[in-house]
Design a protein around this motif. Sequence first.
Motif, PDB file in Angstrom:
ATOM      1  N   GLN A 214       0.976  -1.043   0.020  1.00  0.00           N
ATOM      2  CA  GLN A 214       0.065  -0.283  -0.452  1.00  0.00           C
ATOM      3  C   GLN A 214       0.753   0.980  -0.088  1.00  0.00           C
ATOM      4  OE1 GLN A 214      -2.996  -0.048   2.573  1.00  0.00           O
ATOM      5  NE2 GLN A 214      -2.798  -2.330   2.927  1.00  0.00           N
ATOM      6  N   LEU A 215       1.825   1.572   1.265  1.00  0.00           N
ATOM      7  CA  LEU A 215       3.214   2.824   1.054  1.00  0.00           C
ATOM      8  C   LEU A 215       3.638   2.703  -0.469  1.00  0.00           C
ATOM      9  CD1 LEU A 215       4.349   4.106   2.580  1.00  0.00           C
ATOM     10  CD2 LEU A 215       6.034   2.923   3.096  1.00  0.00           C
ATOM     11  N   ALA A 216       3.832   1.247  -1.534  1.00  0.00           N
ATOM     12  CA  ALA A 216       4.654   1.620  -3.100  1.00  0.00           C
ATOM     13  C   ALA A 216       3.270   2.471  -3.553  1.00  0.00           C
ATOM     14  CB  ALA A 216       4.526  -0.053  -2.967  1.00  0.00           C
ATOM     15  N   MET A 217       2.111   1.904  -3.636  1.00  0.00           N
ATOM     16  CA  MET A 217       1.319   2.516  -4.604  1.00  0.00           C
ATOM     17  C   MET A 217       0.947   3.933  -4.435  1.00  0.00           C
ATOM     18  SD  MET A 217       1.212   0.168  -6.716  1.00  0.00           S
ATOM     19  CE  MET A 217      -0.761   0.716  -7.905  1.00  0.00           C
ATOM     20  N   LEU A 218       0.414   4.008  -2.971  1.00  0.00           N
ATOM     21  CA  LEU A 218       0.467   5.324  -2.826  1.00  0.00           C
ATOM     22  C   LEU A 218       1.233   6.346  -2.415  1.00  0.00           C
ATOM     23  CD1 LEU A 218      -2.793   3.969   0.351  1.00  0.00           C
ATOM     24  CD2 LEU A 218      -2.900   4.330  -1.793  1.00  0.00           C
ATOM     25  N   GLN A 219       2.212   5.822  -1.855  1.00  0.00           N
ATOM     26  CA  GLN A 219       2.789   6.549  -2.190  1.00  0.00           C
ATOM     27  C   GLN A 219       3.351   8.017  -1.310  1.00  0.00           C
ATOM     28  OE1 GLN A 219       6.851   7.071  -3.381  1.00  0.00           O
ATOM     29  NE2 GLN A 219       6.291   4.603  -3.722  1.00  0.00           N
ATOM     30  N   PRO A 220       2.780   8.142   0.434  1.00  0.00           N
ATOM     31  CA  PRO A 220       2.132   9.320   1.095  1.00  0.00           C
ATOM     32  C   PRO A 220       3.363  10.296   0.871  1.00  0.00           C
ATOM     33  CG  PRO A 220       2.654   7.647   1.930  1.00  0.00           C
ATOM     34  CD  PRO A 220       2.609   7.286   0.476  1.00  0.00           C
ATOM     35  N   LYS A 221       2.695  11.793   1.266  1.00  0.00           N
ATOM     36  CA  LYS A 221       3.670  12.658   1.526  1.00  0.00           C
ATOM     37  C   LYS A 221       4.427  12.369   3.187  1.00  0.00           C
ATOM     38  CE  LYS A 221       0.277  16.393  -0.356  1.00  0.00           C
ATOM     39  NZ  LYS A 221      -0.605  17.422  -0.267  1.00  0.00           N
ATOM     40  N   PHE A 222       4.288  11.826   3.819  1.00  0.00           N
ATOM     41  CA  PHE A 222       4.198  11.188   5.104  1.00  0.00           C
ATOM     42  C   PHE A 222       3.325   9.822   5.185  1.00  0.00           C
ATOM     43  CE2 PHE A 222       4.176  15.347   5.316  1.00  0.00           C
ATOM     44  CZ  PHE A 222       6.222  15.701   5.745  1.00  0.00           C
ATOM     45  N   ALA A 223       4.363   9.090   6.455  1.00  0.00           N
ATOM     46  CA  ALA A 223       3.876   7.781   5.858  1.00  0.00           C
ATOM     47  C   ALA A 223       4.124   7.554   7.694  1.00  0.00           C
ATOM     48  CB  ALA A 223       4.501   6.741   5.515  1.00  0.00           C
TER      49      ALA A 223
ATOM     50  N   ALA B  45      13.092   0.673   2.169  1.00  0.00           N
ATOM     51  CA  ALA B  45      14.202   1.201   1.762  1.00  0.00           C
ATOM     52  C   ALA B  45      13.911   2.033   0.146  1.00  0.00           C
ATOM     53  CB  ALA B  45      15.674   1.321   1.624  1.00  0.00           C
ATOM     54  N   GLU B  46      13.270   0.947  -0.556  1.00  0.00           N
ATOM     55  CA  GLU B  46      13.520   0.214  -1.703  1.00  0.00           C
ATOM     56  C   GLU B  46      11.937   1.530  -2.610  1.00  0.00           C
ATOM     57  OE1 GLU B  46      13.768  -3.783  -2.968  1.00  0.00           O
ATOM     58  OE2 GLU B  46      15.391  -3.725  -2.434  1.00  0.00           O
ATOM     59  N   ILE B  47      11.525   1.644  -2.014  1.00  0.00           N
ATOM     60  CA  ILE B  47      10.024   2.185  -2.606  1.00  0.00           C
ATOM     61  C   ILE B  47      10.560   3.433  -2.653  1.00  0.00           C
ATOM     62  CG2 ILE B  47       7.848   3.502  -1.214  1.00  0.00           C
ATOM     63  CD1 ILE B  47       7.660   0.474   0.093  1.00  0.00           C
ATOM     64  N   GLY B  48      11.483   3.994  -1.340  1.00  0.00           N
ATOM     65  CA  GLY B  48      12.485   5.843  -1.978  1.00  0.00           C
ATOM     66  C   GLY B  48      11.629   6.725  -0.851  1.00  0.00           C
ATOM     67  N   ARG B  49      12.207   6.171  -0.068  1.00  0.00           N
ATOM     68  CA  ARG B  49      12.269   6.407   1.329  1.00  0.00           C
ATOM     69  C   ARG B  49      12.288   8.280   1.126  1.00  0.00           C
ATOM     70  NH1 ARG B  49      16.563   7.749   5.220  1.00  0.00           N
ATOM     71  NH2 ARG B  49      18.173   6.599   4.473  1.00  0.00           N
ATOM     72  N   GLU B  50      13.428   8.489   0.430  1.00  0.00           N
ATOM     73  CA  GLU B  50      13.824  10.076  -0.225  1.00  0.00           C
ATOM     74  C   GLU B  50      12.674  10.846   0.114  1.00  0.00           C
ATOM     75  OE1 GLU B  50      14.942   7.705  -3.040  1.00  0.00           O
ATOM     76  OE2 GLU B  50      15.746   7.726  -1.018  1.00  0.00           O
ATOM     77  N   LYS B  51      11.721   9.678  -1.161  1.00  0.00           N
ATOM     78  CA  LYS B  51      10.262  10.446  -1.361  1.00  0.00           C
ATOM     79  C   LYS B  51       9.148  11.087  -0.445  1.00  0.00           C
ATOM     80  CE  LYS B  51      11.208   7.669  -5.939  1.00  0.00           C
ATOM     81  NZ  LYS B  51      10.808   7.339  -7.196  1.00  0.00           N
ATOM     82  N   MET B  52       9.768  10.724   0.771  1.00  0.00           N
ATOM     83  CA  MET B  52       7.944  10.914   1.793  1.00  0.00           C
ATOM     84  C   MET B  52       8.944  11.008   2.818  1.00  0.00           C
ATOM     85  SD  MET B  52       6.573   6.903   2.316  1.00  0.00           S
ATOM     86  CE  MET B  52       6.373   6.224   0.223  1.00  0.00           C
ATOM     87  N   GLY B  53       7.905  11.727   4.052  1.00  0.00           N
ATOM     88  CA  GLY B  53       8.634  12.007   5.225  1.00  0.00           C
ATOM     89  C   GLY B  53       8.400  10.471   6.203  1.00  0.00           C
ATOM     90  N   LEU B  54       9.106   9.791   6.792  1.00  0.00           N
ATOM     91  CA  LEU B  54       8.639   8.686   7.847  1.00  0.00           C
ATOM     92  C   LEU B  54       9.427   8.862   8.965  1.00  0.00           C
ATOM     93  CD1 LEU B  54      10.741   5.624   5.789  1.00  0.00           C
ATOM     94  CD2 LEU B  54       8.086   6.457   6.141  1.00  0.00           C
ATOM     95  N   LEU B  55       8.039   8.132   9.599  1.00  0.00           N
ATOM     96  CA  LEU B  55       8.349   8.049  11.451  1.00  0.00           C
ATOM     97  C   LEU B  55       8.016   6.341  11.414  1.00  0.00           C
ATOM     98  CD1 LEU B  55       8.060   9.602  14.065  1.00  0.00           C
ATOM     99  CD2 LEU B  55       5.880   9.422  13.952  1.00  0.00           C
TER     100      LEU B  55
END
Length: 271
Positions: A164-173, A195-205
């Motif tokens: 879901q995270l990979a498909m939705l690509q949210p601003k913050f997860a 990491a492969e999804i691209g954590r730099e493309k979103m904010g992660l908590l």
Amino acid sequence: MTHVLKIENLHVSVGDKPILRGVNLTINHGETHALMGPNGSGKSTLGLAIMGHPGYQVTEGSITLDGKDVLEMAPDERARAGLFMAFQRPMAIPGVKMADFLRHATTNVRNPDRKEGEELIPMREFRKELKEKMAHLRMDVEFARRYVNDGFSGGEMKRAEILQLAMLQPKFAILDETDSGLDADAVRLASESIAEIGREKMGLLIITHHDKLLVHNPPEFTHVMLGGKLVETGGKELAEELHEEGYDRIRKSYPDAEAANQEMLAEEAVS
């Protein structure tokens, strides 16, 4: 655009029991934050309050996303605005296939003003993207035909959240103990996948007790929660210290917060 999720002086109660007692936290787009702390300290409460769980009442403070008042949004509006939470114990939805669920959710996130019944992402386009994401995450395509979390193992549930995270690509997860209940190999795969999804493309908590999920997602900031407050912030070395040595130093350093934490645990045991 640089997105910002800002939490100021957040107080949250469940019923008449205060859980969070003045949390301040700012997450910028592209940053990874680890949230650690002993059981019952309020870590999951923070995530659920951000997402608008009806059982968690914000009694004071604010949450804003790019300056907009998140507390004025319904939970689905928060998701459409770009907030996402991978749950510690995801709910099963018998009768709803993963692919159908993801097609609707992805359409709503990419077109936040869409009304129910309006056009979805074209099926051919969606299937192509879903297959690419599943191949990237080393998931069998049959997974998409199963009902959401229905009969899933613990590892399958967590992988479904990551899909879901990979498909939705949210601003913050917000990832609430995505490593919980997984063996070492499954945690490693989850860490790599995030990491492969691209954590730099979103904010992660990343809410976690351990450092294994952080191996491929080293946090710029590690926060320690105790008694409903963030009592200490450091870098990835703080996460390593907590994993290796536990929370004895934290408990001794912040006796008032530790007393509040013990009180919260006692109330939870009674209830």
